[in-house]
Design a protein around this motif. Structure first.
Motif, PDB file in Angstrom:
ATOM      1  N   GLN A  56       0.822  -1.208   0.000  1.00 43.01           N
ATOM      2  CA  GLN A  56       0.000   0.000   0.000  1.00 43.01           C
ATOM      3  C   GLN A  56       0.856   1.257   0.000  1.00 43.01           C
ATOM      4  OE1 GLN A  56      -2.291   0.304   3.632  1.00 43.01           O
ATOM      5  NE2 GLN A  56      -0.692  -0.654   4.818  1.00 43.01           N
ATOM      6  N   ALA A  57       0.295   2.320  -0.572  1.00 44.33           N
ATOM      7  CA  ALA A  57       0.910   3.646  -0.488  1.00 44.33           C
ATOM      8  C   ALA A  57       0.504   4.240   0.859  1.00 44.33           C
ATOM      9  CB  ALA A  57       0.434   4.531  -1.628  1.00 44.33           C
ATOM     10  N   THR A  58       1.488   4.781   1.577  1.00 40.81           N
ATOM     11  CA  THR A  58       1.207   5.349   2.898  1.00 40.81           C
ATOM     12  C   THR A  58       1.938   6.679   3.053  1.00 40.81           C
ATOM     13  OG1 THR A  58       3.064   4.186   3.928  1.00 40.81           O
ATOM     14  CG2 THR A  58       0.921   3.066   3.954  1.00 40.81           C
ATOM     15  N   ASN A  59       1.653   7.356   4.144  1.00 40.23           N
ATOM     16  CA  ASN A  59       2.310   8.622   4.494  1.00 40.23           C
ATOM     17  C   ASN A  59       2.352   9.580   3.311  1.00 40.23           C
ATOM     18  OD1 ASN A  59       2.635   7.589   7.022  1.00 40.23           O
ATOM     19  ND2 ASN A  59       4.832   7.297   6.876  1.00 40.23           N
ATOM     20  N   MET A  60       1.218   9.759   2.663  1.00 35.68           N
ATOM     21  CA  MET A  60       1.136  10.679   1.531  1.00 35.68           C
ATOM     22  C   MET A  60       1.009  12.095   2.095  1.00 35.68           C
ATOM     23  SD  MET A  60      -1.118   8.304  -0.998  1.00 35.68           S
ATOM     24  CE  MET A  60      -2.023   7.409   0.255  1.00 35.68           C
ATOM     25  N   ASN A  61       2.159  12.634   2.502  1.00 41.37           N
ATOM     26  CA  ASN A  61       2.195  13.906   3.214  1.00 41.37           C
ATOM     27  C   ASN A  61       2.075  15.113   2.301  1.00 41.37           C
ATOM     28  OD1 ASN A  61       2.608  12.615   5.744  1.00 41.37           O
ATOM     29  ND2 ASN A  61       4.744  12.312   5.193  1.00 41.37           N
ATOM     30  N   GLU A  62       2.622  15.031   1.094  1.00 40.63           N
ATOM     31  CA  GLU A  62       2.621  16.157   0.166  1.00 40.63           C
ATOM     32  C   GLU A  62       2.386  15.655  -1.243  1.00 40.63           C
ATOM     33  OE1 GLU A  62       2.920  19.378   0.875  1.00 40.63           O
ATOM     34  OE2 GLU A  62       3.285  19.087   3.006  1.00 40.63           O
ATOM     35  N   GLY A  63       1.704  16.446  -2.048  1.00 45.16           N
ATOM     36  CA  GLY A  63       1.418  16.053  -3.422  1.00 45.16           C
ATOM     37  C   GLY A  63       0.385  14.947  -3.446  1.00 45.16           C
ATOM     38  N   GLY A  95      -5.570  15.765  -4.635  1.00 51.12           N
ATOM     39  CA  GLY A  95      -6.462  16.199  -3.556  1.00 51.12           C
ATOM     40  C   GLY A  95      -6.964  15.070  -2.678  1.00 51.12           C
ATOM     41  N   HIS A  96      -7.057  13.861  -3.216  1.00 46.12           N
ATOM     42  CA  HIS A  96      -7.542  12.712  -2.451  1.00 46.12           C
ATOM     43  C   HIS A  96      -6.542  11.560  -2.493  1.00 46.12           C
ATOM     44  CE1 HIS A  96     -11.395  14.687  -1.988  1.00 46.12           C
ATOM     45  NE2 HIS A  96     -11.360  14.961  -3.291  1.00 46.12           N
ATOM     46  N   ASP A  97      -5.268  11.889  -2.625  1.00 42.90           N
ATOM     47  CA  ASP A  97      -4.176  10.912  -2.666  1.00 42.90           C
ATOM     48  C   ASP A  97      -4.272   9.936  -3.835  1.00 42.90           C
ATOM     49  OD1 ASP A  97      -3.071  12.055  -0.394  1.00 42.90           O
ATOM     50  OD2 ASP A  97      -4.095  10.676   0.956  1.00 42.90           O
ATOM     51  N   GLN A  98      -5.027  10.287  -4.861  1.00 43.49           N
ATOM     52  CA  GLN A  98      -5.243   9.391  -6.000  1.00 43.49           C
ATOM     53  C   GLN A  98      -4.057   9.334  -6.960  1.00 43.49           C
ATOM     54  OE1 GLN A  98      -6.516  12.429  -5.704  1.00 43.49           O
ATOM     55  NE2 GLN A  98      -6.664  13.412  -7.714  1.00 43.49           N
ATOM     56  N   LYS A  99      -3.075  10.222  -6.830  1.00 44.23           N
ATOM     57  CA  LYS A  99      -1.967  10.260  -7.781  1.00 44.23           C
ATOM     58  C   LYS A  99      -0.714   9.544  -7.292  1.00 44.23           C
ATOM     59  CE  LYS A  99      -3.446  14.406 -10.186  1.00 44.23           C
ATOM     60  NZ  LYS A  99      -3.030  15.713 -10.686  1.00 44.23           N
TER      61      LYS A  99
END
Length: 108
Positions: A28-35, A38-42
């Motif tokens: 899984q992708a985690t700690n999506m702190n920046e970028g 808007g909803h961590d979809q990228k």
């Protein structure tokens, strides 16, 4: 990364075991702190290849800064690896590209 510039980070980790294909779980992708949008979809992490012949598994990590903004990109992929001898480990690949300062990459 200002204005309409688009920054995309891509990395493929090829994990090779001595006597069997390593098994990836809990990816899984985690700690999506920046970028990451808007909803961590990228930002994403996915298993993209398994080779019995080469005894390898490939984990693909990809992230994109939020379009049209001056933003950094900071996220990580976490997963568990299990080997034929039943040993296992927790892995983290972390990418941080701050708006100001040096990029950083770590694997643990």
């Amino acid at each position: 990364m200002l204005g309409n510039d688009v920054f995309i980070f891509k990395y493929d980790a090829v994990i090779i075991a001595h006597n069997s294909v390593p098994i990836v779980t809990n990816l899984q992708a985690t700690n999506m702190n920046e970028g990451c949008g808007g909803h961590d979809q990228k930002c994403k992490c996915q298993e993209t290849a398994v080779s019995i012949k080469d005894r390898s598994t490939t984990v693909h990590m990809q992230g994109q800064g939020t379009s049209g903004t001056g933003t950094s990109l900071d996220f990580q992929c976490e997963f568990d690896l299990t080997f034929a001898n039943k040993e296992s480990c927790h892995c983290v690949m972390h990418w941080d590209s701050p708006l100001v300062g040096a990029d950083s990459w770590s694997v643990s």
